[in-house]
Structure formats: structure tokens, C-alpha cells
Design an enzyme around this catalytic site. Structure first.
Site, PDB file in Angstrom:
ATOM      1  CB  SER A  99     112.518  16.762  26.189  1.00 45.61           C
ATOM      2  OG  SER A  99     111.679  17.839  26.500  1.00 45.61           O
ATOM      3  CE1 TYR A 149     112.604  16.297  31.520  1.00 45.80           C
ATOM      4  CE2 TYR A 149     111.290  17.611  29.995  1.00 45.80           C
ATOM      5  CZ  TYR A 149     111.931  16.426  30.308  1.00 45.80           C
ATOM      6  OH  TYR A 149     111.902  15.379  29.427  1.00 45.80           O
TER       7      TYR A 149
END
Ligand code: ZN
Length: 684
Positions: free
Chosen positions: A569, A582
Site C-alpha cells: 500500500s 495502518y
């Protein structure tokens, strides 16, 4: 053997077929073909063939005498009218006058006499069917018949139990000469109800579909009774170590030893499928396995799938897999040498023009563990394992009848290197990931499912892991019928180990890990709850490490390299506000990629990552899109298209990047960005 004929079902099949424009003769042919095809003790995996002689109209409505015979590529169990193409019967019968007809000429001749030129190739045994006068002809490789015929006194035994009801012929290669030999033998004994081809199979015939089928079942039952009347055979068990290694630990070692290095990081790999049962174990645990277990195939048809000889492997002790590797390496190297010598011997005899096939075994018999079927794909491995199971039962019964004695290697070589089979090999095209096993985590989600589907389309065998089993199953359906759905909690070590063990038993190991799983947590960093942060690290970092560690263990056991691919990501390089929970573990995962790249490169194991951004999925759902858009101060549409190219990134785009990484054999430690262009997230 139970006779499954039913008047009602036969009538219903005729009725149904009439509605579909299929005449009664062909309908009944389909009905009993399926009865035969549904019984593995008669035929398995496309073996056997059937025919009916009938009358079909030509373009002008004139009746043409025809024979409908099983077409290549069809299985009797599921055959339909297009699987029984019609050929003009009279020219076929006329061919009996010829003295010789090569296999290639025969195939051309048969094709030229098809009523529909687009029909599949009719069976290579078509002329045999055509030369016999009976309306219905059935052919199987029934195991009970083979146990009798393949036993040491097989010729006498069969003469004794079948008497004059069967005409028996010694083995002749299928083709024109066999067709003529069978027709001549039948003409000399016109009261016969069938023809026994020793060490190959049985033909029965009759005026009706039922008569031919009844005869098949009756002869098989006679053979079964002869076996039942013989003394039992139980192989003397060898002394096994009390602790035997698990099949899941044995499979990667065997698979790796059978693989062939092609240079430049490329391998010709095999898929290995494990099987075990009390009967298999009694067979493979026998002291004399190397003798009775490796004598050869029960019928020549199997040789294309399993090669003639099975590999008797050493017994693997638990906790000493290295010793097993050494012993198995010797056994496989001996196997290859024997295969090479067999090829050279017989190729010289056959004129020296054959192209040699690979020398890896297709069935490995492992004491204490069971058997492994090997093949270039999971389907091929499963077929090899199925044939091995049938073979074990047949050999055991032949041993009861005095000892298993298969066909000699010259006849089997001629079958294995038959020009028609060699031509088929030339026509095969392999897919780029063929022979490789890919494990995808988070496979029930949009991105994981797209990766699994694309990898399967490119030839990989795919295991789809997800904590939501139903989602994994649903995604597996779109990834083809060989895909394996596995319930797995990637944050739990035992669950991960169990998943890898299941994959190793089904496919033999792992070549590609796509560690894709992830979960998003939002919170301002100065107010973050530590429990939440740890939870995020469990799934967004430790799960990657746990999966990679497990995969590397298997890859090292295989010794054929591999690829670790991570979904890291954009957050790993370009943090967004309130998204630290995250981004932090994702940044650690990016470092993990590099760590594996430097430590595993020497083992041929590559580690790469895909840095994707803003992909609609379970993780970035509509609510999350709204929340992230707000955090960046833009509307949702602008947020999703907010990149240099102005294009929304889709799960399929991410899957393409992973596929590229799986195929890029000279690339490791790389991050591929799939975000439509984002200057702030550009790697530097
Ligand atoms: Zn056959």
C-alpha cells in the site's frame, strides 16, 4: 459387479434424447456408455470406448449406414451425442482388405469418412469396432479382467474361467493390425460374446445395447469371482520407524527433486498430490515394495499418464527430513538413469527417431506416508494418483492369482512413444505459470480474488486463503475448478501452519506467495489506543512475516527458488493523516520485503512488493472512501480519480502488477507502484 441397467432409465433416456433430435440407437448407446463410464473399476479418465452401428440421413435425406464411435477428448461417464461422431461404415469395412495402414494414414482415412468434418477424431480403435459385425460394441480396461490377465498364469486362467465365450488374443498395439487380428479371430469363433485382449482390456458386443452391456458386467463378475476364490495376499510389512514424517513435509522435497532446472531462474516444476488409505498404506508399507510396486502399468493406456514404472521412495523419518532428501535424491537419480537407458534401448530398436520425454516419475510410493501423483498441472497429478490407486488394487489382486506380470517394456515403449501420442505433445502449449503453486492471502476480498483469478488463468495452481471461508470458496469458483479454498487466520500461527500443510498435501508445495491480506484502522497518532496499533501490526505486519516465513521454509525444502510478493500500500511511503495505525506496519512490511530480498536471494527466492493506492475493495469500502476523502479535504469522486493520470485503479490492475512480479525472474527487492501516478508517493 452390479448390473445397473434399468428399463425405466433406458426408456427415459430415449425419450429425452428424441426431444433433442437424437435417434434411439444413439440414445441407448449414450445410456450404457455412461453406465460403463461411471464405474471406475471398468474405465477411468477417458479410457475405454463404445460404438453403435446405425443408419443416419445424409444431406439429401438418404439413409447412410454409419458407425457412431467415441471421439477423442470425450469421457464415457459424461458422453453426449457430439462425443459419438458418425462415420460411413462401408468404406471402413472395406479397409479390412488392405494389408497395411500406418497410424497417420488411418487417422486421415477415418477423418475423411466422418459425416461431420468438424467432429472430433474418432477413437483409434474405430476400425476394430467397424470390422466386428455387431450393432453394439463396448470396450473397457476392467481391473478384475486385468488382474486375471496380468497374472503369471493369466492366459491359462482366462481360458479356464471364460472358456469359449471369449476369444483371447495376445497383446497387439492398437491400430489397423489389431483391428484385423480381432476380426479374424472372431470370424474363426463366431459364437464368442467378446474378445479379451491380454494385458490390455475386454471387448464385448451384442445385438442390443443391453446385451453388450450385460456381457461386459457378466465377464467382469466372473473375473471378480476368480479373484475372490484365490487366497488372500497381504504384503509382509517392513519395519517402519515409529515416527514417520508427515506427507506435508515429504511433498516439497519430492517435488523439488523431480523438478528440472532450465537455467536463468527457470524451472520445469511438477504438482504433487498426496493420497493415503488403509489399502494404499498396506501396499506401500510392504517389505518387497521395490519389487511388486515397480513392475509396470496394468494396461498400456496408463503409460502416458504415469510412465511405466512407479518410484519406490525411501521411508521418511520424522525430524530427519535431510536424510530422506539424500535417500530420495539417490532413488530419483537412479530412476532417471533407468528411464534414460530404457529410452535409448528402445529408441534404437524403433529406428532412433523418437523425441525423449522427461525422465521424472509420475507416481511415488512412500512407505509410512502413502502415494504421490505427479503432473505438470494439478489435474495431471490427480489423474496419476487416481490411476495409481486403481493399479494398487489391481496388482494386489494379480498377486492373489499367482503374481503380477505386466506387459514387456518394448510394447509399452511403443505405446509411450506412439507417433499419434508424440504428435499430441507437440501441439500442447504451456501457460507461463504452469507447474507453480501460488498462495494468495485475503483471497476472499476484491484484490485477492482478482489476483487468484489472473494467476490461475496463467496456469498456476492457486490456494485462496481467507478468514471468511465462504468468501474464499466464492473467489475460488472464479479461479477454476482446481483452485483450493482454505480457511486461514493469518494472525494465528497454528492456522497458518495447517493451511500450508493442506496446500502441500494437495499441490506438493508453494512457489509464489502473494501476501495480500490487510486491514485498515484510522486514528490520530497522538490519541491512538495501543491495543488498536498492536492489532493493526498483527494483520498488517506480523501476518506478512508469518506467511513469508512459512513459504520460505517450503521453498527451501523444494530448492527451486520462489517469489514472495507483498501488498504494501501507498501508506508505506506516503502517510496520510489519521492513518498511522495502518501506515506504520505497512512501512515495516516494506522493510520486510527488502530483508527477505537480501537474505533469500542466494536461494533463488525473490521478494517484491506492489504499492497500490485507492482500490475499491473490502478494505477501502464506500464508508472508508467518504472518510478518507474528508481527511484529504476533497469530494469522493476527486479522491478516487485523484492521481496524475486521472484514472481509478482497479483490483485487476493490482493483479497484473503481481503477475508481472511473479514472472520477472531477474527482479528482487522491487516495489511496483499502481496508483495512477502520485508524486508524493514516488519512491526515491
Ligand atoms: Zn483399450
Amino acid at each position: 459387479m452390479r448390473n445397473l441397467w434399468s428399463d425405466e432409465e433406458a426408456a427415459a433416456t430415449v425419450e429425452r434424447s428424441r426431444a433433442g433430435g437424437v435417434a434411439e440407437d444413439l440414445a441407448l448407446r449414450i445410456y450404457t456408455s455412461r453406465l460403463i463410464g461411471g464405474e471406475p473399476a471398468l474405465v477411468i479418465h477417458g479410457g475405454g470406448n463404445t460404438s453403435v452401428k446405425t443408419v443416419v440421413p445424409d444431406l439429401f435425406g438418404r439413409d447412410v449406414e454409419a458407425i457412431c464411435v467415441k471421439g477423442s477428448g470425450w469421457d464415457l461417464a459424461t458422453i453426449e451425442a457430439p462425443g459419438l461422431p458418425a462415420l460411413r461404415l462401408s468404406p471402413l469395412r472395406e479397409a479390412r482388405r488392405l494389408n497395411a495402414l500406418s497410424d497417420e494414414e488411418m487417422v486421415r482415412f477415418l477423418r475423411a469418412n466422418l459425416l461431420d468434418p468438424a467432429a472430433p477424431n474418432p477413437s483409434v480403435e474405430t476400425l476394430l469396432h467397424a470390422f466386428l459385425p455387431h450393432k453394439f460394441v463396448d470396450h473397457t480396461h476392467a481391473t478384475a479382467i486385468l488382474s486375471c490377465s496380468d497374472s503369471r498364469q493369466g492366459v491359462d486362467l482366462c481360458a479356464q474361467i471364460f472358456g469359449a465365450r471369449l476369444v483371447a488374443l495376445p497383446y497387439v498395439m492398437p491400430g489397423f493390425l489389431l483391428a484385423k487380428a480381432v476380426a479374424d479371430a472372431y470370424d474363426a469363433a463366431p459364437a464368442a460374446e467378446g474378445v479379451l485382449l491380454h494385458k490390455h482390456g475386454l471387448f464385448t458386443f451384442g445385438a442390443t445395447a443391453r446385451q453388450s452391456y450385460d456381457r461386459m458386467i457378466e465377464f467382469v463378475s466372473i473375473a471378480e469371482r476368480a479373484i475372490a476364490a484365490a487366497p488372500a495376499w497381504t504384503p509382509a510389512p517392513r519395519l517402519l520407524q515409529s515416527k514417520i514424517a508427515d506427507a506435508a513435509d515429504v511433498a516439497p522435497v519430492l517435488r523439488g527433486l523431480c523438478a528440472e532446472g532450465l537455467g536463468g531462474g527457470r524451472w520445469r516444476r511438477f504438482i504433487a498430490q498426496h493420497r493415503s488409505s488403509p489399502q494404499i498404506r498396506a501396499f506401500v508399507d510392504g517389505e518387497d515394495l521395490a519389487d511388486y510396486g515397480a513392475r509396470g502399468v496394468i494396461t498400456p493406456d496408463h503409460i502416458i499418464r504415469t510412465k511405466n514404472k512407479y518410484l519406490p521412495a525411501p521411508a521418511p523419518r520424522a525430524g530427519d527430513i535431510e536424510r530422506f532428501r539424500d535417500e530420495a535424491a539417490r532413488a530419483i537419480s537412479d530412476y532417471r538413469a533407468c528411464y534414460g537407458a530404457y529410452f535409448d534401448r528402445n529408441n534404437a530398436r524403433a529406428g532412433g527417431a523418437k523425441s525423449r520425454l522427461d525422465s521424472a516419475p509420475r507416481v511415488a510410493l512412500v512407505p509410512g506416508v502413502g502415494l504421490f501423483g505427479l503432473g505438470r498441472t494439478a489435474s495431471e497429478a490427480a489423474i496419476a494418483a487416481d490411476l495409481a490407486e486403481i493399479t494398487i488394487a489391481t496388482v494386489a489382486d494379480a498377486e492373489r492369482l499367482g503374481g503380477f506380470e505386466p506387459l514387456g517394456e518394448e510394447d509399452l515403449f511403443d505405446m509411450e512413444y506412439w507417433s499419434l501420442e508424440q504428435a499430441k505433445l507437440g501441439a500442447q502449449k504451456s501457460k507461463p505459470l504452469e507447474g507453480q503453486v501460488a498462495v494468495v492471502t485475503g483471497a476472499g476480498g476484491a484484490i485477492g480474488a482478482a489476483i487468484a483469478k489472473l494467476f490461475a488463468e496463467n496456469g498456476a495452481e492457486v490456494a485462496l486463503l481467507d478468514i471468511d471461508e465462504a468468501a474464499a470458496r466464492k473467489a475460488a469458483k472464479t479461479a477454476g475448478k482446481r483452485a483450493l479454498a482454505v480457511l486461514c487466520d493469518v494472525t494465528d500461527e497454528r492456522s497458518v501452519n495447517a493451511a500450508y500443510a493442506e496446500i502441500c498435501r494437495r499441490f506438493g508445495g508453494v512457489d509464489i506467495l502473494v501476501s495480500n491480506v490487510g486491514a485498515a484502522y484510522e486514528s490520530p497518532i497522538d490519541a491512538i489506543d495501543e491495543t488498536l496499533l498492536r492489532k493493526s501490526f498483527e494483520v498488517n505486519f506480523f501476518a506478512h512475516q508469518r506467511m513469508a516465513q512459512g513459504a520460505v521454509g517450503i521453498m527451501k525444502a523444494q530448492g527451486t527458488g520462489g517469489a514472495l510478493l507483498f501488498n504494501i500500500s501507498k501508506q508505506a511511503v506516503n502517510p496520510g493523516p489519521n492513518f498511522g495505525a495502518y501506515g506504520l506496519p505497512k512501512a515495516a512490511a516494506l522493510h520486510l520485503v527488502r530483508q527477505y530480498a537480501i537474505e533469500c536471494g542466494a536461494n533463488g527466492i525473490r521478494a517484491n512488493a506492489v504499492n497500490a493506492d485507492k482500490v475499491r475493495s473490502g478494505l477501502l469500502n464506500e464508508a472508508m472512501i467518504a472518510s478518507r476523502a474528508k481527511a484529504r479535504g476533497v469530494d469522493e469522486e476527486t479522491y478516487m480519480h485523484g492521481n496524475l493520470l486521472g484514472l481509478e485503479v482497479r483490483p485487476e490492475d493490482v493483479a497484473q502488477a503481481f503477475l508481472h512480479q511473479a514472472l520477472a525472474l531477474k527482479t528482487t527487492g522491487d516495489v511496483t507502484t499502481v496508483d495512477g501516478g502520485n508524486a508524493a508517493a514516488m519512491l526515491r
